[in-house]
Design an enzyme around this catalytic site. Structure first.
Site, PDB file in Angstrom:
ATOM      1  N   ASP A 149      -1.430  19.604  -5.228  1.00 16.48           N
ATOM      2  CA  ASP A 149      -1.713  18.769  -4.194  1.00 16.48           C
ATOM      3  C   ASP A 149      -2.440  18.324  -2.802  1.00 16.48           C
ATOM      4  O   ASP A 149      -1.643  20.082  -2.270  1.00 16.48           O
ATOM      5  CB  ASP A 149       0.337  17.925  -4.440  1.00 16.48           C
ATOM      6  CG  ASP A 149      -0.324  17.018  -3.992  1.00 16.48           C
ATOM      7  OD1 ASP A 149      -0.954  16.592  -2.465  1.00 16.48           O
ATOM      8  OD2 ASP A 149       1.257  16.200  -3.542  1.00 16.48           O
ATOM      9  N   TRP A 182       1.655   5.005   0.374  1.00 14.46           N
ATOM     10  CA  TRP A 182       0.709   4.424   1.692  1.00 14.46           C
ATOM     11  C   TRP A 182      -0.622   4.964   0.191  1.00 14.46           C
ATOM     12  O   TRP A 182      -1.049   6.042   0.330  1.00 14.46           O
ATOM     13  CB  TRP A 182       0.657   4.932   2.287  1.00 14.46           C
ATOM     14  CG  TRP A 182      -0.843   4.690   3.061  1.00 14.46           C
ATOM     15  CD1 TRP A 182      -0.574   3.612   4.832  1.00 14.46           C
ATOM     16  CD2 TRP A 182      -1.769   5.028   3.344  1.00 14.46           C
ATOM     17  NE1 TRP A 182      -1.761   3.628   4.724  1.00 14.46           N
ATOM     18  CE2 TRP A 182      -2.197   4.478   3.941  1.00 14.46           C
ATOM     19  CE3 TRP A 182      -2.620   6.496   3.196  1.00 14.46           C
ATOM     20  CZ2 TRP A 182      -4.044   4.409   4.568  1.00 14.46           C
ATOM     21  CZ3 TRP A 182      -4.109   6.579   3.560  1.00 14.46           C
ATOM     22  CH2 TRP A 182      -4.556   5.638   4.094  1.00 14.46           C
ATOM     23  N   HIS A 206      -1.755  14.905  -6.166  1.00 15.23           N
ATOM     24  CA  HIS A 206      -1.029  14.367  -5.774  1.00 15.23           C
ATOM     25  C   HIS A 206      -0.136  13.241  -7.026  1.00 15.23           C
ATOM     26  O   HIS A 206       0.720  12.104  -6.023  1.00 15.23           O
ATOM     27  CB  HIS A 206      -1.576  13.067  -4.915  1.00 15.23           C
ATOM     28  CG  HIS A 206      -0.750  12.623  -3.269  1.00 15.23           C
ATOM     29  ND1 HIS A 206       0.407  13.335  -2.622  1.00 15.23           N
ATOM     30  CD2 HIS A 206      -0.804  11.464  -3.008  1.00 15.23           C
ATOM     31  CE1 HIS A 206       0.921  13.359  -1.787  1.00 15.23           C
ATOM     32  NE2 HIS A 206       0.256  11.359  -2.018  1.00 15.23           N
ATOM     33  N   SER A 218       5.015  10.174  -1.579  1.00 13.99           N
ATOM     34  CA  SER A 218       4.469  10.246  -0.474  1.00 13.99           C
ATOM     35  C   SER A 218       5.559   9.717   0.643  1.00 13.99           C
ATOM     36  O   SER A 218       6.320  10.222   1.463  1.00 13.99           O
ATOM     37  CB  SER A 218       2.987   9.723  -1.259  1.00 13.99           C
ATOM     38  OG  SER A 218       2.439  10.245   0.315  1.00 13.99           O
ATOM     39  N   MET A 219       4.439   8.906   0.917  1.00 15.52           N
ATOM     40  CA  MET A 219       4.685   7.675   2.104  1.00 15.52           C
ATOM     41  C   MET A 219       6.492   7.710   2.184  1.00 15.52           C
ATOM     42  O   MET A 219       7.891   7.778   3.307  1.00 15.52           O
ATOM     43  CB  MET A 219       4.128   7.432   2.806  1.00 15.52           C
ATOM     44  CG  MET A 219       4.814   6.152   3.907  1.00 15.52           C
ATOM     45  SD  MET A 219       3.191   4.909   4.142  1.00 15.52           S
ATOM     46  CE  MET A 219       4.524   3.999   5.957  1.00 15.52           C
TER      47      MET A 219
END
Length: 284
Positions: free
Chosen positions: A224, A32, A253, A98-99
């Site tokens: 991160d 995202w 990240h 991530s998401m």
């Protein structure tokens, strides 16, 4: 395009996807608020390394349909299942960033890992990002409310600030930063806002129990600051005791860009790893 649903007015909801290369299938789930193109370096490396690579845009993002609702992890993984079924993929390596990592483990819990034999979680938001007794270093409600407010006030200013935080002074070039920002701009405002609530309010701990019998790889940057190493990377690896855990020292990240070659090599290594255990035939 793949039709995954029809809404109450008969309008088609479709996913945009790309399918390139030949060999064992690898499905890459983007983060995202980006789209499938964030995987450009990894998709190239995997396809030229002998894999069939499938990337797609989550509903609400990129070139996929942008409905007014349906932005929750159950719906997202139902979309993923529809794609895997439509392409009739088997022995899939599923990779979530991530998401997207949350979607990988929810898929394990909701669909019993059907068609999947390996998975990787990169810069994961799992097992949760909200502050709790089990996650004292997680984000508090005020921080997430601030994200929501900033998107509503000026979505494009938020994207610029967020991308800067993704790379966090890691030396990524200006042209790359501008390109990554451009991947977020086509996203639906509704989707961006709804997903903030979705990944903030979802605890994936129970889903991860369904994934422990598969070959898995957890990759996380030690610096991160979006999904912190201790509360996300380390906790995720702890819940997958058989996983290969690869901390990327000093990584932010945005490992897909800052450590593109290293990440590609690690993913190729996972694809070439024999599965640790075959799921019972009844789940396929």
């Amino acid at each position: 395009m793949l039709q995954v649903e029809t809404d109450s007015l008969g309008r088609s909801i479709e996913l945009f996807y790309e399918d390139v290369g030949y060999g064992p299938p690898v499905v890459l789930l983007h983060g995202w608020p980006f789209d499938h193109a964030m995987w450009e370096e990894q998709a190239f490396a995997l396809a030229t390394g002998g894999c069939r690579v499938i990337t797609y845009d989550r509903r609400g993002f990129g070139k996929s349909s942008k409905p007014a609702d349906g932005y929750n992890f159950n719906r997202f993984v139902d979309d993923l299942k529809a794609l895997l079924d439509a392409l009739d993929l088997h022995d899939v390596t599923l990779v979530g960033y991530s998401m997207g990592a949350g979607e990988v483990v929810r898929y394990m819990g909701r669909h019993l890992g059907q068609r999947v034999t390996r998975f990787a979680l990169v810069s994961a938001v799992t097992p949760s990002i909200i502050r709790s007794k089990d996650n004292p270093e997680g984000a508090d409600d005020a921080r997430l409310d601030d994200v929501y407010t900033r998107i509503r006030a000026d979505r494009f200013a938020f994207i610029e600030q967020f991308v800067a935080q993704v790379f966090d002074g890691s030396g990524v070039g200006h042209a790359t930063v501008e390109w990554i920002k451009s991947l977020a701009e086509p996203a639906s405002r509704i989707a961006m806002l709804s997903c903030v609530r979705a990944f903030a309010e979802t605890d994936f701990t129970g889903d991860m129990a369904a994934a422990i019998n598969l070959s898995s790889l957890v990759i996380h940057g030690t610096e991160d600051h979006i999904a912190p190493f201790a509360s996300n990377g380390r906790r995720t690896a702890d819940l997958l005791p058989g996983c290969i855990f690869r901390p990327y020292e000093g990584g932010s990240h945005g490992l897909f860009a800052t450590h593109a070659s290293m990440l590609s090599e690690d993913l190729l290594g996972l694809v070439r790893t024999p599965p640790s255990q075959t799921l019972p035939p009844t789940v396929f």
